[in-house]
Scaffold this motif. Structure first.
Motif, PDB file in Angstrom:
ATOM      1  N   ASP A   1       0.836  -1.197   0.000  1.00 30.18           N
ATOM      2  CA  ASP A   1       0.000   0.000   0.000  1.00 30.18           C
ATOM      3  C   ASP A   1       0.867   1.243   0.000  1.00 30.18           C
ATOM      4  N   LYS A   2       0.476   2.217  -0.810  1.00 32.96           N
ATOM      5  CA  LYS A   2       1.258   3.449  -0.921  1.00 32.96           C
ATOM      6  C   LYS A   2       1.117   4.283   0.345  1.00 32.96           C
ATOM      7  N   GLU A   3       2.243   4.742   0.835  1.00 30.62           N
ATOM      8  CA  GLU A   3       2.254   5.617   2.007  1.00 30.62           C
ATOM      9  C   GLU A   3       1.894   7.042   1.569  1.00 30.62           C
ATOM     10  N   ASN A   4       0.866   7.588   2.190  1.00 31.02           N
ATOM     11  CA  ASN A   4       0.442   8.945   1.839  1.00 31.02           C
ATOM     12  C   ASN A   4       1.311   9.968   2.571  1.00 31.02           C
ATOM     13  N   SER A   5       2.427  10.307   1.963  1.00 31.65           N
ATOM     14  CA  SER A   5       3.366  11.237   2.584  1.00 31.65           C
ATOM     15  C   SER A   5       3.562  12.451   1.694  1.00 31.65           C
ATOM     16  N   ASN A   6       3.731  13.578   2.334  1.00 32.07           N
ATOM     17  CA  ASN A   6       4.012  14.803   1.603  1.00 32.07           C
ATOM     18  C   ASN A   6       5.525  15.003   1.588  1.00 32.07           C
ATOM     19  N   PHE A   7       6.157  14.486   0.518  1.00 30.95           N
ATOM     20  CA  PHE A   7       7.612  14.546   0.435  1.00 30.95           C
ATOM     21  C   PHE A   7       8.112  15.975   0.272  1.00 30.95           C
ATOM     22  N   TYR A   8       7.222  16.899  -0.102  1.00 35.70           N
ATOM     23  CA  TYR A   8       7.634  18.303  -0.204  1.00 35.70           C
ATOM     24  C   TYR A   8       8.098  18.833   1.155  1.00 35.70           C
ATOM     25  N   LYS A   9       7.522  18.299   2.215  1.00 36.43           N
ATOM     26  CA  LYS A   9       7.801  18.804   3.550  1.00 36.43           C
ATOM     27  C   LYS A   9       8.930  18.060   4.252  1.00 36.43           C
ATOM     28  N   ILE A  10       9.491  17.057   3.583  1.00 35.77           N
ATOM     29  CA  ILE A  10      10.545  16.246   4.205  1.00 35.77           C
ATOM     30  C   ILE A  10      11.873  16.484   3.497  1.00 35.77           C
ATOM     31  N   ASN A  11      12.900  16.739   4.267  1.00 38.98           N
ATOM     32  CA  ASN A  11      14.247  16.924   3.715  1.00 38.98           C
ATOM     33  C   ASN A  11      15.244  16.073   4.485  1.00 38.98           C
ATOM     34  N   LEU A  12      16.338  15.742   3.826  1.00 37.91           N
ATOM     35  CA  LEU A  12      17.407  14.988   4.470  1.00 37.91           C
ATOM     36  C   LEU A  12      18.103  15.859   5.503  1.00 37.91           C
ATOM     37  N   PRO A  13      18.619  15.260   6.587  1.00 39.01           N
ATOM     38  CA  PRO A  13      18.564  13.837   6.938  1.00 39.01           C
ATOM     39  C   PRO A  13      17.337  13.526   7.789  1.00 39.01           C
ATOM     40  N   PHE A  14      16.963  12.240   7.874  1.00 36.41           N
ATOM     41  CA  PHE A  14      15.893  11.833   8.786  1.00 36.41           C
ATOM     42  C   PHE A  14      15.946  10.327   9.031  1.00 36.41           C
ATOM     43  N   PHE A  15      15.308   9.911  10.125  1.00 35.50           N
ATOM     44  CA  PHE A  15      15.162   8.504  10.475  1.00 35.50           C
ATOM     45  C   PHE A  15      13.802   7.998  10.007  1.00 35.50           C
ATOM     46  N   ILE A  16      13.754   6.699   9.722  1.00 37.35           N
ATOM     47  CA  ILE A  16      12.479   6.017   9.517  1.00 37.35           C
ATOM     48  C   ILE A  16      12.361   4.948  10.592  1.00 37.35           C
ATOM     49  N   LYS A  17      11.318   5.039  11.420  1.00 41.53           N
ATOM     50  CA  LYS A  17      11.024   3.982  12.385  1.00 41.53           C
ATOM     51  C   LYS A  17       9.863   3.161  11.831  1.00 41.53           C
ATOM     52  N   THR A  18      10.027   1.846  11.867  1.00 47.02           N
ATOM     53  CA  THR A  18       9.022   1.000  11.232  1.00 47.02           C
ATOM     54  C   THR A  18       8.922  -0.342  11.951  1.00 47.02           C
ATOM     55  N   ASN A  19       7.800  -1.019  11.768  1.00 43.25           N
ATOM     56  CA  ASN A  19       7.685  -2.379  12.279  1.00 43.25           C
ATOM     57  C   ASN A  19       7.839  -3.405  11.160  1.00 43.25           C
ATOM     58  N   SER A  20       8.144  -2.910   9.957  1.00 45.77           N
ATOM     59  CA  SER A  20       8.345  -3.798   8.803  1.00 45.77           C
ATOM     60  C   SER A  20       9.365  -3.156   7.872  1.00 45.77           C
ATOM     61  N   GLN A  21      10.517  -3.793   7.705  1.00 47.49           N
ATOM     62  CA  GLN A  21      11.613  -3.214   6.920  1.00 47.49           C
ATOM     63  C   GLN A  21      11.190  -2.861   5.501  1.00 47.49           C
ATOM     64  N   ILE A  22      10.358  -3.691   4.907  1.00 47.66           N
ATOM     65  CA  ILE A  22       9.954  -3.448   3.521  1.00 47.66           C
ATOM     66  C   ILE A  22       9.179  -2.141   3.383  1.00 47.66           C
ATOM     67  N   PHE A  23       8.433  -1.756   4.417  1.00 47.60           N
ATOM     68  CA  PHE A  23       7.701  -0.480   4.368  1.00 47.60           C
ATOM     69  C   PHE A  23       8.675   0.692   4.457  1.00 47.60           C
ATOM     70  N   ALA A  24       9.705   0.535   5.275  1.00 48.63           N
ATOM     71  CA  ALA A  24      10.738   1.581   5.358  1.00 48.63           C
ATOM     72  C   ALA A  24      11.456   1.708   4.033  1.00 48.63           C
ATOM     73  N   ASP A  25      11.773   0.562   3.413  1.00 53.20           N
ATOM     74  CA  ASP A  25      12.465   0.573   2.124  1.00 53.20           C
ATOM     75  C   ASP A  25      11.632   1.270   1.060  1.00 53.20           C
ATOM     76  N   LYS A  26      10.356   0.956   1.018  1.00 53.59           N
ATOM     77  CA  LYS A  26       9.476   1.590   0.022  1.00 53.59           C
ATOM     78  C   LYS A  26       9.419   3.094   0.248  1.00 53.59           C
ATOM     79  N   PHE A  27       9.309   3.501   1.513  1.00 57.66           N
ATOM     80  CA  PHE A  27       9.255   4.930   1.828  1.00 57.66           C
ATOM     81  C   PHE A  27      10.525   5.623   1.353  1.00 57.66           C
ATOM     82  N   ALA A  28      11.693   5.026   1.649  1.00 59.48           N
ATOM     83  CA  ALA A  28      12.971   5.627   1.253  1.00 59.48           C
ATOM     84  C   ALA A  28      13.110   5.678  -0.264  1.00 59.48           C
TER      85      ALA A  28
END
Length: 293
Positions: A133-160
């Motif tokens: 499922d696509k994560e509904n994120s506003n990438f305009y508001k996110i800039n490097l650097p940042f952490f991703i906390k997740t309970n499933s690595q594949i979801f973190a990978d897709k987000f990145a």
């Protein structure tokens, strides 16, 4: 590789053909426009700019899916700039050493191999991530650097991956549990952003050291420990269905040991699992999981 040589200096054409055929390539020499345009399945075209005049561009268009190296007598807009703008890949000026031409051919051969391989990987990754499922994120508001906390690595990978694609950025992936990961990070100038995976597997002193290396750098770090205390900017990406199937008891213990054994003491981890420290040691031995020292 099939190589078509279009060159009216017959001695040069034959010289090139002999050398390339000795290296295992299939070569053909043509100078008639009709025959040239009818030639099929050509991997590389060696094209002299001394013949055909404006018909040269018809040849370039016809072989747009092949590597085109121009054989030129002098550098000018007509011999180099315009043909390259029309689709030629490179040029070599006469007189030249055959070895230099061979080097260019092999360069483009390897380049095309990597390009095809990358295309295959990209298509596979797109397909694989399309199942999530696509994560509904506003990438305009996110800039490097940042952490991703997740309970499933594949979801973190897709987000990145989605973030880097949205920002149109190339990036390098580093698994932090690999022996040479810190040396790679230390020697990196961070002009190419980095995606660091398996932060949860590091010991506390390693985490502290890592954070000093990457302070304000172009990175994303992911951790599968939702309880991780993160002081820097953090995005939480959770999977509604943590794992898409019910785990066996052995799979569950392996998952917990691999992902959390460096974040908790053996006493705390055994307590959370509801087992004794001896049982914890026995399970490590059973699964072949060693704890970092």
């Amino acid at each position: 590789m099939k190589i078509l040589i279009v060159e009216n200096e017959i001695y040069l054409a034959q010289n090139i053909s002999r050398k390339l055929m000795s290296l295992g390539h299939d070569c053909e020499i043509l100078t008639d426009l009709k025959d040239i345009l009818e030639c099929k399945n050509v991997d590389t075209l060696l094209l002299s700019t001394n013949i055909f005049g404006d018909e040269l561009y018809k040849i370039i268009e016809n072989f747009k899916d092949s590597v085109i190296i121009l054989l030129i007598s002098y550098i000018s807009n007509d011999t180099v700039s315009k043909p390259i703008q029309a689709g030629a890949d490179d040029y070599i000026q006469k007189p030249f050493m055959i070895e230099e031409l061979v080097r260019k051919i092999h360069h483009f051969e390897e380049f095309n191999r990597i390009k095809k391989l990358k295309k295959s990987y990209d298509e596979y990754i797109e397909f694989f991530f399309s199942l999530i499922d696509k994560e509904n994120s506003n990438f305009y508001k996110i800039n490097l650097p940042f952490f991703i906390k997740t309970n499933s690595q594949i979801f973190a990978d897709k987000f990145a991956f989605d973030f880097f694609k949205f920002k149109n950025l190339e990036f390098e992936i580093i698994l932090l549990d690999k022996p040479n990961s810190f040396s790679k990070i230390k020697s990196n100038n961070f002009k190419t952003p980095m995606y660091l995976i398996n932060y949860q597997l590091l010991k506390n002193e390693e985490k502290t050291y890592l954070l000093t290396l990457i302070n304000k750098k172009n990175i994303i770090i992911s951790t599968t420990n939702l309880d991780e205390e993160i002081e820097t900017k953090c995005v939480t990406v959770k999977s509604a269905n943590f794992l898409d199937r019910i785990l066996t008891v052995d799979e569950y213990f392996q998952h917990i040991l691999i992902n959390y054994q460096n974040s908790f003491s053996d006493t705390d981890l055994a307590k959370k699992l509801g087992i004794s420290r001896k049982s914890l040691w026995e399970k490590r031995k059973k699964y072949g999981i060693s704890k970092k020292k």
